[in-house]
Enzyme design. Sequence first.
Site, PDB file in Angstrom:
ATOM      1  N   ASN A  11       6.718   4.967  -2.180  1.00 15.62           N
ATOM      2  CA  ASN A  11       7.063   3.541  -2.155  1.00 15.62           C
ATOM      3  C   ASN A  11       7.200   3.107  -3.617  1.00 15.62           C
ATOM      4  O   ASN A  11       6.208   2.878  -4.290  1.00 15.62           O
ATOM      5  CB  ASN A  11       5.940   2.764  -1.443  1.00 15.62           C
ATOM      6  CG  ASN A  11       6.130   1.264  -1.557  1.00 15.62           C
ATOM      7  OD1 ASN A  11       7.190   0.783  -1.949  1.00 15.62           O
ATOM      8  ND2 ASN A  11       5.085   0.512  -1.211  1.00 15.62           N
ATOM      9  N   TRP A  12       8.430   3.035  -4.075  1.00 15.72           N
ATOM     10  CA  TRP A  12       8.672   2.749  -5.493  1.00 15.72           C
ATOM     11  C   TRP A  12       8.352   1.304  -5.877  1.00 15.72           C
ATOM     12  O   TRP A  12       8.275   0.976  -7.054  1.00 15.72           O
ATOM     13  CB  TRP A  12      10.129   3.061  -5.847  1.00 15.72           C
ATOM     14  CG  TRP A  12      10.346   4.493  -6.216  1.00 15.72           C
ATOM     15  CD1 TRP A  12       9.524   5.534  -5.909  1.00 15.72           C
ATOM     16  CD2 TRP A  12      11.437   5.038  -6.958  1.00 15.72           C
ATOM     17  NE1 TRP A  12      10.041   6.704  -6.422  1.00 15.72           N
ATOM     18  CE2 TRP A  12      11.220   6.426  -7.065  1.00 15.72           C
ATOM     19  CE3 TRP A  12      12.594   4.489  -7.527  1.00 15.72           C
ATOM     20  CZ2 TRP A  12      12.103   7.273  -7.738  1.00 15.72           C
ATOM     21  CZ3 TRP A  12      13.476   5.335  -8.185  1.00 15.72           C
ATOM     22  CH2 TRP A  12      13.227   6.710  -8.280  1.00 15.72           C
ATOM     23  N   LYS A  13       8.268   0.425  -4.878  1.00 15.76           N
ATOM     24  CA  LYS A  13       8.033  -1.009  -5.158  1.00 15.76           C
ATOM     25  C   LYS A  13       9.109  -1.541  -6.102  1.00 15.76           C
ATOM     26  O   LYS A  13      10.244  -1.068  -6.053  1.00 15.76           O
ATOM     27  CB  LYS A  13       6.619  -1.217  -5.721  1.00 15.76           C
ATOM     28  CG  LYS A  13       5.558  -0.514  -4.889  1.00 15.76           C
ATOM     29  CD  LYS A  13       4.171  -0.956  -5.189  1.00 15.76           C
ATOM     30  CE  LYS A  13       3.208  -0.174  -4.309  1.00 15.76           C
ATOM     31  NZ  LYS A  13       1.881  -0.740  -4.275  1.00 15.76           N
ATOM     32  N   HIS A 100       4.331  -4.436   4.601  1.00 18.59           N
ATOM     33  CA  HIS A 100       3.488  -4.056   3.460  1.00 18.59           C
ATOM     34  C   HIS A 100       2.611  -5.243   3.043  1.00 18.59           C
ATOM     35  O   HIS A 100       3.059  -6.383   3.064  1.00 18.59           O
ATOM     36  CB  HIS A 100       4.351  -3.588   2.285  1.00 18.59           C
ATOM     37  CG  HIS A 100       3.541  -2.894   1.240  1.00 18.59           C
ATOM     38  ND1 HIS A 100       2.766  -3.591   0.344  1.00 18.59           N
ATOM     39  CD2 HIS A 100       3.341  -1.579   0.976  1.00 18.59           C
ATOM     40  CE1 HIS A 100       2.131  -2.717  -0.429  1.00 18.59           C
ATOM     41  NE2 HIS A 100       2.460  -1.491  -0.067  1.00 18.59           N
ATOM     42  N   GLU A 102       1.744  -6.315   0.271  1.00 17.08           N
ATOM     43  CA  GLU A 102       2.257  -7.134  -0.837  1.00 17.08           C
ATOM     44  C   GLU A 102       3.244  -8.179  -0.318  1.00 17.08           C
ATOM     45  O   GLU A 102       3.382  -9.255  -0.903  1.00 17.08           O
ATOM     46  CB  GLU A 102       2.887  -6.232  -1.915  1.00 17.08           C
ATOM     47  CG  GLU A 102       1.802  -5.520  -2.731  1.00 17.08           C
ATOM     48  CD  GLU A 102       2.231  -4.207  -3.353  1.00 17.08           C
ATOM     49  OE1 GLU A 102       3.424  -3.871  -3.325  1.00 17.08           O
ATOM     50  OE2 GLU A 102       1.341  -3.495  -3.875  1.00 17.08           O
ATOM     51  N   GLU A 169      -2.973   1.214   5.430  1.00 16.43           N
ATOM     52  CA  GLU A 169      -3.161   0.949   4.007  1.00 16.43           C
ATOM     53  C   GLU A 169      -4.176  -0.182   3.823  1.00 16.43           C
ATOM     54  O   GLU A 169      -3.804  -1.357   3.887  1.00 16.43           O
ATOM     55  CB  GLU A 169      -1.831   0.511   3.373  1.00 16.43           C
ATOM     56  CG  GLU A 169      -0.767   1.570   3.356  1.00 16.43           C
ATOM     57  CD  GLU A 169       0.202   1.393   2.193  1.00 16.43           C
ATOM     58  OE1 GLU A 169       0.429   2.364   1.474  1.00 16.43           O
ATOM     59  OE2 GLU A 169       0.690   0.266   1.989  1.00 16.43           O
ATOM     60  N   GLY A 175      -3.474   0.355  -5.253  1.00 11.74           N
ATOM     61  CA  GLY A 175      -3.411   0.213  -6.708  1.00 11.74           C
ATOM     62  C   GLY A 175      -4.754  -0.003  -7.379  1.00 11.74           C
ATOM     63  O   GLY A 175      -4.815  -0.459  -8.521  1.00 11.74           O
ATOM     64  N   SER A 213      -3.862   4.256  -3.306  1.00  9.85           N
ATOM     65  CA  SER A 213      -4.423   5.026  -4.423  1.00  9.85           C
ATOM     66  C   SER A 213      -4.430   6.537  -4.204  1.00  9.85           C
ATOM     67  O   SER A 213      -5.327   7.231  -4.687  1.00  9.85           O
ATOM     68  CB  SER A 213      -5.841   4.529  -4.753  1.00  9.85           C
ATOM     69  OG  SER A 213      -5.788   3.217  -5.269  1.00  9.85           O
ATOM     70  N   GLY A 234       2.301   4.928  -3.622  1.00 14.45           N
ATOM     71  CA  GLY A 234       2.928   3.878  -4.432  1.00 14.45           C
ATOM     72  C   GLY A 234       3.110   4.324  -5.866  1.00 14.45           C
ATOM     73  O   GLY A 234       4.023   5.096  -6.202  1.00 14.45           O
ATOM     74  N   GLY A 235       2.202   3.868  -6.742  1.00 14.57           N
ATOM     75  CA  GLY A 235       2.282   4.129  -8.180  1.00 14.57           C
ATOM     76  C   GLY A 235       2.653   5.565  -8.532  1.00 14.57           C
ATOM     77  O   GLY A 235       3.554   5.801  -9.349  1.00 14.57           O
TER      78      GLY A 235
HETATM   79  P1  PGA Z   1      -0.654   2.842  -4.437  1.00 16.44           P
HETATM   80  O1  PGA Z   1       0.254   1.988  -3.421  1.00 16.44           O
HETATM   81  O2  PGA Z   1      -0.447   4.296  -4.104  1.00 16.44           O
HETATM   82  O3  PGA Z   1      -0.121   2.479  -5.798  1.00 16.44           O
HETATM   83  O4  PGA Z   1      -2.061   2.418  -4.236  1.00 16.44           O
HETATM   84  C1  PGA Z   1       0.417   2.359  -2.096  1.00 16.44           C
HETATM   85  C2  PGA Z   1       1.349   1.383  -1.419  1.00 16.44           C
HETATM   86  O5  PGA Z   1       1.353   0.207  -1.791  1.00 16.44           O
HETATM   87  O6  PGA Z   1       2.099   1.755  -0.507  1.00 16.44           O
END
Ligand code: PGA
Length: 252
Positions: A11-13, A100, A102, A169, A175, A213, A234-235
Amino acid sequence: MTNKLKYFIGNWKMFGDFSSFKIVHKINQFSHKLKNKHKIKIILCVPNTLIYFFRKKLKTKYISLGVQNCHSQQDYGPFTGAISSLMLKKAGAEYIILGHSENRAEGESNQLIKKKILSSLKQKLNIIFCIGETFNEKKAGKTFSILKKQIRNSLAKNFNVNKILFAYEPVWSIGTNKIPKIEELEKIIKFIKNEIKKNYKVKKDVKVLYGGSVNSNNIRLFSFIPQIDGFLIGGASQSSKKFIDIMKNYYK
Ligand code: PGA
């Protein structure tokens, strides 16, 4: 080591430009090697600005491409700045992340997510549906009831859940470098699978991923839970090295 199909989803965001194709390219090359040894599915969910370009650039495709959200209306309409599931499908998306945390934090309700899921199903997109509790909800012992509510209020009985990958999640884990206790996580993954099996028409196995994470150091811990069907990363998916190391270490 397990021989069950595992998903590794990036997930590149809000990240990346055209030059970021080199990350996609490296992961694509690596997955070619890995696919000969393991049952694995790699999906990169990238910004809308990149999906068409990446789709055209990827000549040999060992990986799939997806996006990260859409408007709730399926086709075209008077929604300034918005992009529909139809437009994303036409641009080359095969997968879409919905729900998600976010996006929920910016006001997405279960009702709105339900409309987005419906519109994406109509476009025959595969859905990565995110659910998870906040830290306060966890502290109050509400994890299971929150998950239940997120599932029931976003999925109508007649939705084709076979096109949906569920991503657990926990919001407090995204994060933050914090991950759930392995025993607790195992219970939660089993709970989600049971909830879906009990309430919806499921043809095959329900697929439940973990996200929050995930990195190359902690991935071994997760490999001890065979019920986890894969990971939403994500990250660490914004670097080909980090993403590839996660997969390498998982199968070590
Ligand atoms: P993260 O994000 O791996 O940076 O914790 C996961 C996500 O938001 O899908």
